[in-house]
Motif scaffolding. Structure first.
Motif, mmCIF file in Angstrom:
data_model
loop_
_atom_site.group_PDB
_atom_site.id
_atom_site.type_symbol
_atom_site.label_atom_id
_atom_site.label_comp_id
_atom_site.label_asym_id
_atom_site.label_seq_id
_atom_site.Cartn_x
_atom_site.Cartn_y
_atom_site.Cartn_z
ATOM 1 N N VAL A 39 0.643 -1.535 -0.170
ATOM 2 C CA VAL A 39 0.373 0.397 -0.097
ATOM 3 C C VAL A 39 0.755 0.874 0.226
ATOM 4 O O VAL A 39 0.408 2.557 -0.293
ATOM 5 C CB VAL A 39 -0.910 -0.156 1.266
ATOM 6 C CG1 VAL A 39 -2.024 -1.374 0.663
ATOM 7 C CG2 VAL A 39 -0.344 -0.383 2.526
ATOM 8 N N ASP A 95 3.478 2.069 2.207
ATOM 9 C CA ASP A 95 3.649 3.246 3.407
ATOM 10 C C ASP A 95 4.892 3.361 4.231
ATOM 11 O O ASP A 95 5.030 2.979 5.750
ATOM 12 C CB ASP A 95 2.123 2.948 4.527
ATOM 13 C CG ASP A 95 2.273 1.925 5.074
ATOM 14 O OD1 ASP A 95 2.804 0.820 5.031
ATOM 15 O OD2 ASP A 95 1.370 1.690 6.438
ATOM 16 N N TYR A 120 -7.328 1.627 1.435
ATOM 17 C CA TYR A 120 -5.952 1.779 2.595
ATOM 18 C C TYR A 120 -6.555 3.081 2.569
ATOM 19 O O TYR A 120 -6.286 4.097 2.627
ATOM 20 C CB TYR A 120 -4.590 2.354 1.508
ATOM 21 C CG TYR A 120 -3.365 2.369 2.628
ATOM 22 C CD1 TYR A 120 -2.741 2.139 3.176
ATOM 23 C CD2 TYR A 120 -2.786 3.419 2.024
ATOM 24 C CE1 TYR A 120 -2.028 2.193 4.492
ATOM 25 C CE2 TYR A 120 -2.049 4.804 3.126
ATOM 26 C CZ TYR A 120 -1.690 3.311 4.050
ATOM 27 O OH TYR A 120 -0.572 4.557 4.799
ATOM 28 N N GLU A 134 -5.213 6.856 4.765
ATOM 29 C CA GLU A 134 -4.073 7.617 3.956
ATOM 30 C C GLU A 134 -3.519 8.519 5.494
ATOM 31 O O GLU A 134 -3.088 8.750 5.581
ATOM 32 C CB GLU A 134 -3.514 8.401 3.298
ATOM 33 C CG GLU A 134 -4.139 8.083 1.866
ATOM 34 C CD GLU A 134 -3.847 8.553 0.649
ATOM 35 O OE1 GLU A 134 -4.891 10.073 0.307
ATOM 36 O OE2 GLU A 134 -3.270 8.622 -0.363
ATOM 37 N N TYR A 192 -5.549 -0.714 -5.770
ATOM 38 C CA TYR A 192 -5.834 -0.538 -4.486
ATOM 39 C C TYR A 192 -6.668 1.017 -4.351
ATOM 40 O O TYR A 192 -6.274 1.724 -5.162
ATOM 41 C CB TYR A 192 -4.224 0.171 -4.315
ATOM 42 C CG TYR A 192 -3.442 -1.113 -4.148
ATOM 43 C CD1 TYR A 192 -3.433 -1.787 -2.993
ATOM 44 C CD2 TYR A 192 -2.324 -1.005 -4.742
ATOM 45 C CE1 TYR A 192 -2.793 -3.208 -2.788
ATOM 46 C CE2 TYR A 192 -1.662 -1.976 -4.336
ATOM 47 C CZ TYR A 192 -1.456 -2.847 -3.352
ATOM 48 O OH TYR A 192 -0.645 -4.381 -3.155
ATOM 49 N N TYR A 251 -6.805 4.843 -2.221
ATOM 50 C CA TYR A 251 -6.263 5.385 -1.072
ATOM 51 C C TYR A 251 -7.213 6.505 -0.621
ATOM 52 O O TYR A 251 -7.987 7.608 -1.980
ATOM 53 C CB TYR A 251 -5.132 6.358 -1.829
ATOM 54 C CG TYR A 251 -4.102 4.960 -2.404
ATOM 55 C CD1 TYR A 251 -3.350 4.451 -1.332
ATOM 56 C CD2 TYR A 251 -4.076 4.822 -3.361
ATOM 57 C CE1 TYR A 251 -2.336 3.816 -1.645
ATOM 58 C CE2 TYR A 251 -2.906 3.620 -4.027
ATOM 59 C CZ TYR A 251 -2.071 3.245 -3.423
ATOM 60 O OH TYR A 251 -0.801 2.257 -3.456
#
Lengths: 149, 149
Positions: B72, B74, B90, B92, B132, B134
């Motif tokens: 993802v 991070d 995901y 943030e 993904y 975000y």
DNA sequence: ATTTCTGCAAATGCTTTGCATTGCA
DNA sequence: TGCAATGCAAAGCATTTGCAGAAAT
């Protein structure tokens, strides 16, 4: 249409040769280079350029929305001046990243306003999407078939 | 249906308590933990467990196909015992990763055999896909509206 | 008995940070 | 001139590696 300089000045971000150089490299390639690659390409013309500056610069450009960051997962992020949503293919053998124009999913997603739908159904507020395809590019498929590995 | 032990033994990979413990944690959660999280969760029951072993173990389980790896972005990969293709959201702000069952794209992709189509059209041999999203999860959206940040 | 795995510590590689100097506005 | 950006070196993390001892087959 705004120039890059205007976009930066509008956000009170200083226009420097380093920033213009980094952006110009990304604008002129479809290779989705890493910070290291950008740095190597810059070196001949900007001998004083520091790797840390490239890191800081991609960060600035990303936050301003002039470039997007790709996380293909080979240790090392990749950068792309094409900010319109599109999917990427990552070759697990040679590490190259290509645009995958055949897959229109992200474009359709935007056209049909599916983000709003997701927001309503899940409460999750989506700001960006990434679609990655992992596998073997045509070139590596050929050469790999000859190798033991 | 094969048990995990059988799958490992069939590939001449030794069945150890550490491997079973890591897999069992992933099997029993939907939180997509990082290696560090898995390690912390293991520690009480396996005081001698080493972080390096968790790294090696997720690698083995991944190669055998018992778990999948999420990137993802991070810093720190996440792991998931649900190996059927599905998309992830995901946050943030808090870093949580959720399954996004509302998006059926990857499932449809498989059902319609679009991988074959991509292979024919581009020559790119896809072995896996990640999708993904975000953004901000419902919880963080609420609390963020109160904070300056 | 063999072979592989574990645990530890050191090493690696990408990225960030602190700070003095430089340069844009 | 004033504030932000650059460049350098050092620091920070996540991950990998080497290897001796331990455990699985």
């Amino acid at each position: 249409m705004q120039t890059i300089e205007e976009i930066l000045r509008a956000k009170k971000i200083k226009v420097t040769p380093q920033r213009m150089a980094v952006y110009s490299i990304l604008k002129d390639t479809k290779s989705h280079p890493s910070v290291e690659k950008i740095y190597q390409q810059l070196k001949p013309n900007y001998p004083a350029m520091s790797l840390a500056t490239v890191y800081k610069t991609v960060d600035v450009l990303k936050k301003v929305g002039l470039i997007q960051e790709l996380n293909v997962g080979d240790g090392g992020l990749r950068y792309d001046a094409a900010v319109k949503p599109h999917s990427h293919a990552y070759c697990e053998s040679c590490g190259r990243v290509d645009d995958l124009e055949q897959v229109r999913f992200l474009e359709e997603f935007r056209e049909e306003n599916l983000l709003e739908k997701i927001k309503k159904e899940t409460g999750f507020d989506v700001s960006s999407i990434q679609l990655y395809f992992y596998g073997l590019c045509p070139q590596c498929k050929k050469s790999n078939s000859k190798v033991v590995s």
